[in-house]
Motif scaffolding. Sequence first.
Motif, PDB file in Angstrom:
ATOM      1  N   ALA A  75      59.554  78.317  75.238  1.00 51.25           N
ATOM      2  CA  ALA A  75      58.716  77.366  74.508  1.00 51.25           C
ATOM      3  C   ALA A  75      57.620  76.793  75.408  1.00 51.25           C
ATOM      4  O   ALA A  75      56.505  76.520  74.947  1.00 51.25           O
ATOM      5  N   LYS A  76      57.933  76.638  76.688  1.00 56.07           N
ATOM      6  CA  LYS A  76      56.960  76.106  77.646  1.00 56.07           C
ATOM      7  C   LYS A  76      56.226  77.211  78.400  1.00 56.07           C
ATOM      8  O   LYS A  76      55.374  76.920  79.250  1.00 56.07           O
ATOM      9  N   LYS A  77      56.591  78.469  78.128  1.00 51.88           N
ATOM     10  CA  LYS A  77      55.968  79.614  78.811  1.00 51.88           C
ATOM     11  C   LYS A  77      56.068  79.437  80.332  1.00 51.88           C
ATOM     12  O   LYS A  77      55.096  79.646  81.078  1.00 51.88           O
ATOM     13  N   THR A  78      57.249  79.100  80.755  1.00 49.48           N
ATOM     14  CA  THR A  78      57.459  78.785  82.174  1.00 49.48           C
ATOM     15  C   THR A  78      58.720  79.466  82.675  1.00 49.48           C
ATOM     16  O   THR A  78      59.743  79.503  81.972  1.00 49.48           O
ATOM     17  N   VAL A  79      58.639  79.994  83.885  1.00 47.16           N
ATOM     18  CA  VAL A  79      59.804  80.539  84.571  1.00 47.16           C
ATOM     19  C   VAL A  79      60.025  79.713  85.836  1.00 47.16           C
ATOM     20  O   VAL A  79      59.063  79.259  86.464  1.00 47.16           O
ATOM     21  N   TYR A  80      61.302  79.529  86.175  1.00 48.88           N
ATOM     22  CA  TYR A  80      61.667  78.698  87.299  1.00 48.88           C
ATOM     23  C   TYR A  80      62.479  79.501  88.319  1.00 48.88           C
ATOM     24  O   TYR A  80      63.140  80.479  87.979  1.00 48.88           O
ATOM     25  N   LEU A  81      62.436  79.026  89.556  1.00 46.49           N
ATOM     26  CA  LEU A  81      63.340  79.550  90.582  1.00 46.49           C
ATOM     27  C   LEU A  81      63.904  78.342  91.330  1.00 46.49           C
ATOM     28  O   LEU A  81      63.181  77.695  92.088  1.00 46.49           O
ATOM     29  N   GLN A  82      65.170  78.048  91.062  1.00 44.43           N
ATOM     30  CA  GLN A  82      65.867  76.988  91.774  1.00 44.43           C
ATOM     31  C   GLN A  82      66.439  77.586  93.055  1.00 44.43           C
ATOM     32  O   GLN A  82      67.211  78.549  93.001  1.00 44.43           O
ATOM     33  N   MET A  83      66.054  77.019  94.186  1.00 43.50           N
ATOM     34  CA  MET A  83      66.473  77.547  95.486  1.00 43.50           C
ATOM     35  C   MET A  83      67.273  76.480  96.216  1.00 43.50           C
ATOM     36  O   MET A  83      66.741  75.407  96.536  1.00 43.50           O
ATOM     37  N   ASN A  84      68.529  76.770  96.459  1.00 45.98           N
ATOM     38  CA  ASN A  84      69.424  75.862  97.163  1.00 45.98           C
ATOM     39  C   ASN A  84      69.873  76.477  98.484  1.00 45.98           C
ATOM     40  O   ASN A  84      69.737  77.686  98.694  1.00 45.98           O
ATOM     41  N   SER A  85      70.417  75.642  99.349  1.00 48.34           N
ATOM     42  CA  SER A  85      70.931  76.097 100.655  1.00 48.34           C
ATOM     43  C   SER A  85      69.907  76.976 101.367  1.00 48.34           C
ATOM     44  O   SER A  85      70.229  78.061 101.855  1.00 48.34           O
TER      45      SER A  85
END
Length: 116
Positions: A75-85
């Motif tokens: 819906a937001k035309k957005t991709v995310y990358l959550q990067m931890n550690s």
Amino acid sequence: QVQLVESGGGLVQPGGSLRLSCVASGFTFIRYAMRWYRQAPGKERELVAAISSAGSTTTYADSVKGRFTISRDNAKKTVYLQMNSLKPEDTAVYYCNAGLGAYDYWGQGTQVTVSS
């Protein structure tokens, strides 16, 4: 005009977290698989994570499994990358990519630096 605009990069200490975002425009986002690549100085560009058009399937490079999570909001035309550690070896320019058959679009990249 096709655009992929990444944001969220920066300097973080080892063990820290960042979330990258990539906002798409100019094409039918929901039809495209989305990927995050990275390229460190002197190294080839490598695939970090991928997500299918519906978001039902994800894949990761072995080096980031268990630490990174790719997701999308159609819906937001957005991709995310959550990067931890995060580790120093995660330092690179991170690129967003959209792919569908012969169509292949790239963002300008966002720098991620992991250092104490």
